[in-house]
Design a protein around this motif. Sequence first.
Motif, short mmCIF file in Angstrom:
data_model
loop_
_atom_site.label_atom_id
_atom_site.label_comp_id
_atom_site.label_asym_id
_atom_site.label_seq_id
_atom_site.Cartn_x
_atom_site.Cartn_y
_atom_site.Cartn_z
N ILE A 372 -47.33 -18.44 0.87
CA ILE A 372 -46.19 -18.13 0.76
C ILE A 372 -46.27 -16.42 0.80
O ILE A 372 -47.54 -15.82 0.30
CB ILE A 372 -45.79 -18.29 -0.79
CG1 ILE A 372 -44.69 -18.02 -1.00
CG2 ILE A 372 -46.93 -18.19 -1.44
CD1 ILE A 372 -44.21 -18.81 -2.79
N VAL A 373 -45.28 -16.05 0.64
CA VAL A 373 -44.95 -14.09 0.88
C VAL A 373 -43.80 -14.05 0.06
O VAL A 373 -42.25 -14.78 0.80
CB VAL A 373 -44.85 -13.51 2.54
CG1 VAL A 373 -44.51 -11.98 2.55
CG2 VAL A 373 -46.22 -13.80 3.19
N ILE A 374 -43.88 -12.79 -1.29
CA ILE A 374 -42.48 -12.63 -1.78
C ILE A 374 -42.50 -12.03 -1.68
O ILE A 374 -43.96 -10.63 -1.95
CB ILE A 374 -43.62 -12.92 -3.32
CG1 ILE A 374 -43.82 -14.52 -3.03
CG2 ILE A 374 -42.19 -12.82 -4.35
CD1 ILE A 374 -43.84 -14.75 -5.35
N GLN A 375 -41.48 -10.63 -1.16
CA GLN A 375 -41.04 -9.70 -1.26
C GLN A 375 -40.60 -9.06 -2.53
O GLN A 375 -39.25 -9.34 -3.76
CB GLN A 375 -40.05 -9.46 0.13
CG GLN A 375 -39.42 -7.78 0.82
CD GLN A 375 -38.45 -8.19 1.66
OE1 GLN A 375 -37.84 -9.15 1.96
NE2 GLN A 375 -37.85 -7.22 1.79
N PHE A 376 -40.70 -7.63 -2.94
CA PHE A 376 -40.54 -6.92 -3.86
C PHE A 376 -39.63 -5.41 -3.29
O PHE A 376 -40.50 -5.32 -1.97
CB PHE A 376 -41.56 -6.66 -4.78
CG PHE A 376 -42.08 -7.78 -5.46
CD1 PHE A 376 -41.71 -8.06 -6.55
CD2 PHE A 376 -42.80 -8.69 -4.70
CE1 PHE A 376 -42.10 -10.05 -6.92
CE2 PHE A 376 -43.34 -9.60 -5.37
CZ PHE A 376 -43.09 -10.01 -6.45
N ASP A 377 -39.06 -4.88 -4.34
CA ASP A 377 -38.32 -3.67 -4.11
C ASP A 377 -39.36 -2.67 -4.52
O ASP A 377 -40.16 -3.64 -5.56
CB ASP A 377 -37.03 -3.19 -4.18
CG ASP A 377 -37.30 -3.57 -6.02
OD1 ASP A 377 -37.99 -3.37 -6.31
OD2 ASP A 377 -35.66 -3.39 -6.20
N LYS A 378 -39.55 -1.26 -4.15
CA LYS A 378 -40.27 -0.81 -4.75
C LYS A 378 -40.60 -0.67 -6.31
O LYS A 378 -41.63 -0.16 -6.99
CB LYS A 378 -40.17 1.21 -4.24
CG LYS A 378 -39.06 1.48 -4.65
CD LYS A 378 -38.82 3.06 -4.95
CE LYS A 378 -37.44 3.57 -4.76
NZ LYS A 378 -37.15 3.64 -6.51
N VAL A 387 -41.99 -19.78 2.18
CA VAL A 387 -42.98 -20.88 1.98
C VAL A 387 -43.87 -21.00 3.64
O VAL A 387 -42.29 -21.22 4.15
CB VAL A 387 -42.98 -21.79 1.23
CG1 VAL A 387 -44.53 -22.39 1.70
CG2 VAL A 387 -43.39 -21.46 0.24
N TYR A 388 -44.74 -20.45 4.18
CA TYR A 388 -45.25 -21.52 5.32
C TYR A 388 -45.57 -22.73 5.35
O TYR A 388 -47.38 -22.36 4.57
CB TYR A 388 -45.76 -19.87 6.24
CG TYR A 388 -45.21 -18.61 6.57
CD1 TYR A 388 -44.55 -18.45 7.31
CD2 TYR A 388 -44.78 -17.95 5.44
CE1 TYR A 388 -43.63 -17.82 7.44
CE2 TYR A 388 -44.03 -16.72 5.27
CZ TYR A 388 -43.56 -16.62 6.17
OH TYR A 388 -42.75 -15.68 7.03
N ALA A 389 -45.98 -23.31 5.95
CA ALA A 389 -46.27 -24.86 6.07
C ALA A 389 -47.53 -24.55 6.02
O ALA A 389 -47.70 -23.81 7.68
CB ALA A 389 -45.55 -25.86 6.29
N LYS A 390 -48.60 -25.53 5.84
CA LYS A 390 -49.71 -25.63 6.67
C LYS A 390 -50.31 -26.62 6.38
O LYS A 390 -49.94 -27.23 5.07
CB LYS A 390 -51.00 -25.16 6.38
CG LYS A 390 -51.45 -24.91 5.09
CD LYS A 390 -52.28 -22.86 5.07
CE LYS A 390 -52.48 -22.69 4.17
NZ LYS A 390 -53.66 -23.83 3.04
#
Length: 506
Positions: A372-378, A387-390
């Motif tokens: 999983i990659v979660i993006q936040f601002d500064k 979510v990237y499945a594997k």
Amino acid sequence: MLLLMLFVASAAAFAQNLALENVQRATLRNSDAIREGSEVKGYYFYYESDRIDKRTREFTLRITDNNLATLKDIKFQDTKDTRVLESSFNGTDLIFLIFHEKERNFEYQVYGADGKKKFNYNRELSKKEIKYLELTYLADEEDTYKGLYPIDGIGFISNMPSREDKDYTFQVDFFGTDKKKQWTYIPTDGGKKNMGDYLGTHNGVVYMGVLEYNSNLDQKPDSYIIGLDMATGRQLFKKPTDNGKYRFYPSSMNVVGGKPYIFGEYFNLNANVIKDKSSGFMFLGIDEKGKLTSEKFNSWDLELGKFLDVSAKGRIADFGYMYVHQIIQVANGDVYAIGEGWKKAASGLGIAAQAIGAGGVAAIKIKVTDMIVIQFDKDFNVKGAKVYAKRDNSIELPQGAGLAAGPALAKFIKYNYGGFDYVYSQVNKDRTSFAVCYADWVKEKDYKGATFNAISYNDGKFSQDMIPTKSKATSSQVLPAEQGKVLILEYFKKEKRLSAHFEKLN
């Protein structure tokens, strides 16, 4: 001079593979990239190279450039009871942790990047300490329990479980590399069980997350952040991780925008941090005096729930719970949390073992799920998540381990079992791109076996890469290389052969 320069350039250009024969024993976690920031400058490989006689072994440290051309081989002899447990590189120097079973001590050997031996440090171990360490660090030389942490250009921090009489605690040591210097810190709270977790360093302060148990049956340990003076090991502060409303469980620390931030999950104030589920994800700004400079809470059901199908207790649909491996800030100020999923499941092996009274295996096992990659601002406001499945992989637990939950169990999975598939992250110099690398396994028409995968970020866009890594090797490991490449390191135990080669990401 011209001919010499051409010869050196030619050697570097063609030394794209490594092949070492007569390797008696190799633990792949004792080989790694030599990096300056995120740039790979070379590699080191540490292995048992010969058996002199029944009692004596020869060890070799090989240092290469970034094309695997050999720069130096260092050889030394030691007893057969010697085990190289761990290694690390701090930008200027290498350190190797060696366990001498017969002498009951740890030896820390420091080498410069040129291969010259600089210092030796030692830590004597009692019989009780060794018994305690055998449950964790000394359990298996292929396990990934981590205890050595680099401090750029200065030295290394060692964090180890310890036992003082009846007290179960931890010991922090500092080993200098610019000059010979050593200090030790052991918590002095008698009658308590202490678990210490290294978080990071900044401005001459070593930050540790600590859980204090009043007894072995204590289910609500007190949680603290302590700061140690890098120069002396003196305790500078001890800060409770609750703010009157929530209790915070530190996971790790990153420097974002030149300031240290400790991140992790937070709980209701009266929650059991060992068993209960967390309320969300938190960033805590803290200075070198222990003063909190900022707090940012992102709850599972509100802020993160806008982008993920997630419950109020942190469970993402079909993903499980999140363990964060790394925090990365890019040039535009955005911050990315790199995580991986895990969840509990029934263990057929454990249930069957308990049914016949065999014990030893828990009735609960762990399934490691997706990336999983979660993006936040500064300012750490949530901007997005994906979510990237594997493929799921299962981990059987020892009896009793399934009673734990949350961050405590996740760290147990990572450091005692190496159970997560995340391998490393790599960021370019101007921080406009990064790659998140992890292992997987696929079953397709054209290929069935292990793969190495990358989630790549370039100027605001994401892409995915994959290379097959199936081989007949006894064990293998993937190390970073220049952007767009990886180094595949393999050990063939039967043939006593260690090999490495570069692969391009697709």
